[in-house]
Design an enzyme around this catalytic site. Structure first.
Site, PDB file in Angstrom:
ATOM      1  N   ASP A   1      28.928  26.399  34.605  1.00 43.34           N
ATOM      2  CA  ASP A   1      29.537  26.124  33.303  1.00 43.34           C
ATOM      3  C   ASP A   1      30.840  26.877  33.079  1.00 43.34           C
ATOM      4  OD1 ASP A   1      27.315  24.531  32.781  1.00 43.34           O
ATOM      5  OD2 ASP A   1      26.200  26.208  31.919  1.00 43.34           O
ATOM      6  N   GLU A   2      31.585  27.093  34.133  1.00 44.89           N
ATOM      7  CA  GLU A   2      32.851  27.823  34.019  1.00 44.89           C
ATOM      8  C   GLU A   2      33.984  26.909  33.548  1.00 44.89           C
ATOM      9  OE1 GLU A   2      31.132  27.436  36.844  1.00 44.89           O
ATOM     10  OE2 GLU A   2      30.440  29.399  37.555  1.00 44.89           O
ATOM     11  N   GLY A   3      33.736  25.605  33.562  1.00 47.30           N
ATOM     12  CA  GLY A   3      34.796  24.660  33.197  1.00 47.30           C
ATOM     13  C   GLY A   3      35.282  23.868  34.415  1.00 47.30           C
ATOM     14  N   LYS A   4      34.393  23.698  35.388  1.00 49.25           N
ATOM     15  CA  LYS A   4      34.765  22.980  36.621  1.00 49.25           C
ATOM     16  C   LYS A   4      35.210  21.547  36.310  1.00 49.25           C
ATOM     17  CE  LYS A   4      30.670  23.860  38.271  1.00 49.25           C
ATOM     18  NZ  LYS A   4      30.178  24.821  37.286  1.00 49.25           N
ATOM     19  N   GLY A   5      34.448  20.879  35.406  1.00 47.98           N
ATOM     20  CA  GLY A   5      34.744  19.482  35.090  1.00 47.98           C
ATOM     21  C   GLY A   5      36.160  19.319  34.567  1.00 47.98           C
TER      22      GLY A   5
ATOM     23  N   GLY B   1      26.323  19.718  34.593  1.00 44.37           N
ATOM     24  CA  GLY B   1      26.827  19.084  33.381  1.00 44.37           C
ATOM     25  C   GLY B   1      28.291  19.448  33.269  1.00 44.37           C
ATOM     26  N   HIS B   2      29.161  18.495  33.560  1.00 44.06           N
ATOM     27  CA  HIS B   2      30.599  18.766  33.589  1.00 44.06           C
ATOM     28  C   HIS B   2      31.262  18.008  32.439  1.00 44.06           C
ATOM     29  CE1 HIS B   2      30.271  19.760  38.182  1.00 44.06           C
ATOM     30  NE2 HIS B   2      29.553  20.547  37.418  1.00 44.06           N
ATOM     31  N   THR B   3      31.960  18.746  31.592  1.00 38.73           N
ATOM     32  CA  THR B   3      32.531  18.166  30.370  1.00 38.73           C
ATOM     33  C   THR B   3      34.027  17.958  30.510  1.00 38.73           C
ATOM     34  OG1 THR B   3      30.947  19.579  29.237  1.00 38.73           O
ATOM     35  CG2 THR B   3      32.544  18.425  27.856  1.00 38.73           C
TER      36      THR B   3
ATOM     37  N   GLN C   1      27.234  23.930  39.798  1.00 35.02           N
ATOM     38  CA  GLN C   1      26.654  25.275  39.611  1.00 35.02           C
ATOM     39  C   GLN C   1      27.705  26.354  39.934  1.00 35.02           C
ATOM     40  OE1 GLN C   1      24.352  22.881  41.620  1.00 35.02           O
ATOM     41  NE2 GLN C   1      24.049  22.248  39.532  1.00 35.02           N
TER      42      GLN C   1
ATOM     43  N   ARG D   1      23.426  29.189  25.800  1.00 39.14           N
ATOM     44  CA  ARG D   1      23.780  30.010  26.957  1.00 39.14           C
ATOM     45  C   ARG D   1      23.855  31.474  26.555  1.00 39.14           C
ATOM     46  NH1 ARG D   1      28.756  26.019  28.298  1.00 39.14           N
ATOM     47  NH2 ARG D   1      27.589  24.314  29.225  1.00 39.14           N
TER      48      ARG D   1
ATOM     49  N   SER E   1      43.206  28.067  31.840  1.00 37.01           N
ATOM     50  CA  SER E   1      42.826  27.018  30.893  1.00 37.01           C
ATOM     51  C   SER E   1      42.685  27.625  29.504  1.00 37.01           C
ATOM     52  CB  SER E   1      41.513  26.386  31.346  1.00 37.01           C
ATOM     53  OG  SER E   1      40.995  25.576  30.319  1.00 37.01           O
ATOM     54  N   THR E   2      43.262  26.927  28.513  1.00 38.44           N
ATOM     55  CA  THR E   2      43.317  27.527  27.176  1.00 38.44           C
ATOM     56  C   THR E   2      42.672  26.669  26.078  1.00 38.44           C
ATOM     57  OG1 THR E   2      45.520  26.567  26.881  1.00 38.44           O
ATOM     58  CG2 THR E   2      45.415  28.846  27.719  1.00 38.44           C
TER      59      THR E   2
HETATM   60  P1  GDP Z   1      31.221  23.019  34.118  1.00 36.50           P
HETATM   61  O1  GDP Z   1      29.756  22.839  34.294  1.00 36.50           O
HETATM   62  O2  GDP Z   1      31.766  24.128  34.946  1.00 36.50           O
HETATM   63  O3  GDP Z   1      32.004  21.752  34.302  1.00 36.50           O
HETATM   64  O4  GDP Z   1      31.429  23.470  32.603  1.00 36.50           O
HETATM   65  P2  GDP Z   1      30.762  22.791  31.300  1.00 36.50           P
HETATM   66  O5  GDP Z   1      31.465  21.523  31.025  1.00 36.50           O
HETATM   67  O6  GDP Z   1      29.283  22.770  31.425  1.00 36.50           O
HETATM   68  O7  GDP Z   1      31.074  23.893  30.209  1.00 36.50           O
HETATM   69  C1  GDP Z   1      32.378  24.297  29.911  1.00 36.50           C
HETATM   70  C2  GDP Z   1      32.637  24.043  28.422  1.00 36.50           C
HETATM   71  O8  GDP Z   1      33.814  24.702  28.038  1.00 36.50           O
HETATM   72  C3  GDP Z   1      32.856  22.581  28.107  1.00 36.50           C
HETATM   73  O9  GDP Z   1      32.389  22.324  26.805  1.00 36.50           O
HETATM   74  C4  GDP Z   1      34.378  22.433  28.171  1.00 36.50           C
HETATM   75  O10 GDP Z   1      34.871  21.381  27.353  1.00 36.50           O
HETATM   76  C5  GDP Z   1      34.811  23.770  27.626  1.00 36.50           C
HETATM   77  N1  GDP Z   1      36.077  24.292  28.158  1.00 36.50           N
HETATM   78  C6  GDP Z   1      36.593  24.167  29.416  1.00 36.50           C
HETATM   79  N2  GDP Z   1      37.746  24.879  29.504  1.00 36.50           N
HETATM   80  C7  GDP Z   1      37.932  25.475  28.318  1.00 36.50           C
HETATM   81  C8  GDP Z   1      38.924  26.368  27.789  1.00 36.50           C
HETATM   82  O11 GDP Z   1      39.848  26.795  28.475  1.00 36.50           O
HETATM   83  N3  GDP Z   1      38.763  26.783  26.499  1.00 36.50           N
HETATM   84  C9  GDP Z   1      37.737  26.374  25.721  1.00 36.50           C
HETATM   85  N4  GDP Z   1      37.650  26.824  24.473  1.00 36.50           N
HETATM   86  N5  GDP Z   1      36.781  25.537  26.177  1.00 36.50           N
HETATM   87  C10 GDP Z   1      36.873  25.103  27.459  1.00 36.50           C
HETATM   88  P1  IMO Z   2      27.072  23.155  36.272  1.00 39.12           P
HETATM   89  O1  IMO Z   2      27.484  22.330  37.458  1.00 39.12           O
HETATM   90  C1  IMO Z   2      24.555  26.310  34.696  1.00 39.12           C
HETATM   91  C2  IMO Z   2      20.579  26.784  36.467  1.00 39.12           C
HETATM   92  C3  IMO Z   2      19.368  26.471  35.599  1.00 39.12           C
HETATM   93  C4  IMO Z   2      18.372  27.459  36.170  1.00 39.12           C
HETATM   94  C5  IMO Z   2      18.691  27.448  37.661  1.00 39.12           C
HETATM   95  C6  IMO Z   2      17.799  26.534  38.492  1.00 39.12           C
HETATM   96  O2  IMO Z   2      27.128  22.436  34.989  1.00 39.12           O
HETATM   97  O3  IMO Z   2      27.770  24.462  36.265  1.00 39.12           O
HETATM   98  P2  IMO Z   2      17.667  23.890  38.783  1.00 39.12           P
HETATM   99  O4  IMO Z   2      17.374  22.806  37.782  1.00 39.12           O
HETATM  100  O5  IMO Z   2      18.988  23.746  39.455  1.00 39.12           O
HETATM  101  O6  IMO Z   2      16.549  24.095  39.754  1.00 39.12           O
HETATM  102  O7  IMO Z   2      17.738  25.237  37.891  1.00 39.12           O
HETATM  103  O8  IMO Z   2      20.041  27.010  37.765  1.00 39.12           O
HETATM  104  N1  IMO Z   2      21.570  25.699  36.582  1.00 39.12           N
HETATM  105  C7  IMO Z   2      22.769  25.707  35.974  1.00 39.12           C
HETATM  106  N2  IMO Z   2      23.291  26.593  35.104  1.00 39.12           N
HETATM  107  N3  IMO Z   2      25.266  25.267  35.104  1.00 39.12           N
HETATM  108  C8  IMO Z   2      24.765  24.386  35.993  1.00 39.12           C
HETATM  109  O9  IMO Z   2      25.493  23.387  36.541  1.00 39.12           O
HETATM  110  C9  IMO Z   2      23.434  24.567  36.437  1.00 39.12           C
HETATM  111  N4  IMO Z   2      22.621  23.893  37.285  1.00 39.12           N
HETATM  112  C10 IMO Z   2      21.497  24.598  37.366  1.00 39.12           C
HETATM  113  O10 IMO Z   2      19.638  26.706  34.237  1.00 39.12           O
HETATM  114  O11 IMO Z   2      18.640  28.745  35.689  1.00 39.12           O
HETATM  115 MG    MG Z   3      28.026  22.683  33.166  1.00 40.22          MG
END
Ligand code: GDP
Ligand code: IMO
Ligand code: MG
Length: 429
Positions: free
Chosen positions: A13-17, A40-42, A223, A304, A412-413
């Site tokens: 969830d670092e913002g890969k999407g 889950g990539h947003t 991940q 989170r 990213s901002t």
């Molecule tokens: P991913 O799993 O690495 O793709 O990340 P997620 O999409 O699960 O979570 C990242 C969240 O942060 C999403 O809701 C994005 O829209 C949001 N996001 C990404 N980059 C930024 C940023 O630079 N600033 C802010 N405020 N939100 C961001």
């Molecule tokens: P993205 O790509 C954050 C976490 C789960 C759990 C552990 C194992 O959006 O960054 P699993 O269902 O994979 O066997 O769960 O890994 N987890 C994630 N946490 N972002 C993800 O993907 C994750 N995918 C799995 O919460 O702790």
């Molecule tokens: Mg995610």
């Protein structure tokens, strides 16, 4: 160095999407190589928000998207996601999406087993996404998996189903569950087969041809390194390798294909699910980061856990994943904080230690050592150039680069696609 491999540098969830979508404008193909719909990539594009779990983030721009053999594929989740995206006006056709014919399938019995195990684990729960990821990878390695190519030969599944059901029936009996409903499983597979087969191709061949043609390939990791089954906070990890090296084995390209390894790193730390988290904040600042950063799981909606930036952890991630440069995301979430802390190392039972120890009990016992920096009162939200950043924010970025021994390529901002600062183009090496 024409290709770029994007991986998560923390616990996901670092913002890969967002970054993959941004980079996709410079790529010819976007390829997923591990994980499944636990991701889950947003992507935020103007008024529209897209949430992708299985489809490569390039699909939204119409870039050729490939689901590689390293991904575990839930065919029903694929169908649901394709339909949602089509509802949002995104074209998903076999010309734009290729699914490797060797992907192992996630079946309903995998989802069952994931949930049964979690529910029976008491304090030992991992906090999985309950999507059957672990059980599906187990069956792949155990040579019991049904794969995409099997969907074209459903009449020949007998021996494979014997082996798969024998294994699952024994496990299910242990949990007090009835045996696998084999007839139903066969019927379900029969119903979904044509949908998946429309996209199925030998992805390795398409990718190797693209490479020979000099096309730019963008690999999209899911991940993060700390969830890697070898290098992460085991056993609180996912069931795949999330490091950049997996891009080769998970697609059918050689080890030289990865190119520039771009680690996506959040300007603070979050984690969803159980497991150690040295810099976790259970105070008002943790609350504030969660609210400002909208830190709720894209997949499960879980809150989170939030904490300060852990440079010791990220330094370790960058090293084991072979990261070339980072994209630092969500800098704007720190706007207005009077002070910002960075963890530079730990103390373990009184003794200094500069990395996360291997054992879960030690990982839970380490105490972070912090340095404190002044924050900035100006807004960085929406900044698109280095010149728009306050001096103190630049100082924070520079300190992170120094501590993790890795340069910043992008900043990213905001969630919005274009609110991105390019420092060094990963596609130019
Ligand atoms: P991913 O799993 O690495 O793709 O990340 P997620 O999409 O699960 O979570 C990242 C969240 O942060 C999403 O809701 C994005 O829209 C949001 N996001 C990404 N980059 C930024 C940023 O630079 N600033 C802010 N405020 N939100 C961001
Ligand atoms: P993205 O790509 C954050 C976490 C789960 C759990 C552990 C194992 O959006 O960054 P699993 O269902 O994979 O066997 O769960 O890994 N987890 C994630 N946490 N972002 C993800 O993907 C994750 N995918 C799995 O919460 O702790
Ligand atoms: Mg995610």
């Amino acid at each position: 160095m024409a290709n770029v491999t994007v991986i998560g540098g923390q616990w996901g969830d670092e913002g890969k999407g967002k970054i993959v979508d941004w980079l996709a404008s410079r790529a010819d193909l976007v390829v997923r190589f591990q994980g499944g719909h636990n991701a889950g990539h947003t992507l935020v594009v103007g008024e529209q928000t897209y949430k992708l779990s299985l489809l490569p983030s390039g699909i939204v721009r119409g870039t050729l998207s490939v689901i590689g053999n390293g991904v575990v594929l839930d065919p029903w989740a694929l169908k649901a996601e394709v339909e949602t995206l089509r509802g949002q006006g995104v074209e998903v056709t076999p010309e734009r999406l290729i699914v490797a014919d060797t992907c192992p399938l996630i079946l309903p019995i995998h989802r069952d087993l994931d949930a049964l195990r979690e529910d029976a684990s008491g304090k030992g729960k991992i906090g999985t996404t309950r999507r059957g990821i672990g059980p599906a990878y187990e069956d792949k390695v155990g040579r019991r998996a049904i794969r995409v190519c099997d969907l074209a030969h459903l009449g020949h599944l007998g021996a494979q189903l014997d082996r798969l059901c024998a294994h699952h029936d024994a496990l299910r009996a242990g949990f007090g569950e009835p045996p696998v409903d084999r007839a139903r499983l066969e019927r379900d597979l029969g119903e979904i087969a044509d949908f998946v087969l429309a996209f199925a191709r030998p992805a390795w061949a398409v990718l190797n041809q693209a490479r020979r043609d000099g096309r730019r390939i963008l690999f999209e990791g899911a991940q993060g390194v700390l969830l890697d089954v070898d290098h992460g906070t085991y056993p609180f990890v996912t069931s795949s390798n999330t490091v950049a090296g997996t891009a080769a084995a998970g697609t059918g390209l050689g080890p030289g294909a990865a190119g520039f390894v771009l680690g996506i790193v959040k300007a603070y730390t979050t984690r969803v699910g159980a497991g150690p988290f040295p810099t976790e904040l259970s105070d008002a600042i943790g609350q504030l980061l969660g609210e400002r950063g909208r830190e709720f799981g894209t997949v499960t909606g879980r809150k989170r856990r939030c904490g300060w930036f852990d440079a010791a952890l990220v330094r370790q991630s960058m090293a084991v994943a072979g990261v070339t440069g980072i994209a630092l995301t969500k800098l704007d979430v720190l706007d207005g904080l009077e002070e910002i802390r960075i963890c530079t190392g730990y103390r373990l039972r009184g003794a200094p230690i500069d990395h996360l120890p291997a054992h879960a009990a030690d990982q839970a016992a380490v105490e972070p050592v912090y340095e404190t920096m002044a924050g900035w009162s100006e807004s960085t939200a929406g900044a698109r150039s280095w010149a728009q950043l306050p001096a103190q924010a630049i100082k924070y970025i520079r300190r992170i680069e120094e501590l993790i021994a890795c340069p910043v390529a992008l900043v990213s901002t905001s969630p919005e696609r274009e609110d991105t600062i390019l420092v060094r183009d990963p596609f130019s090496g």
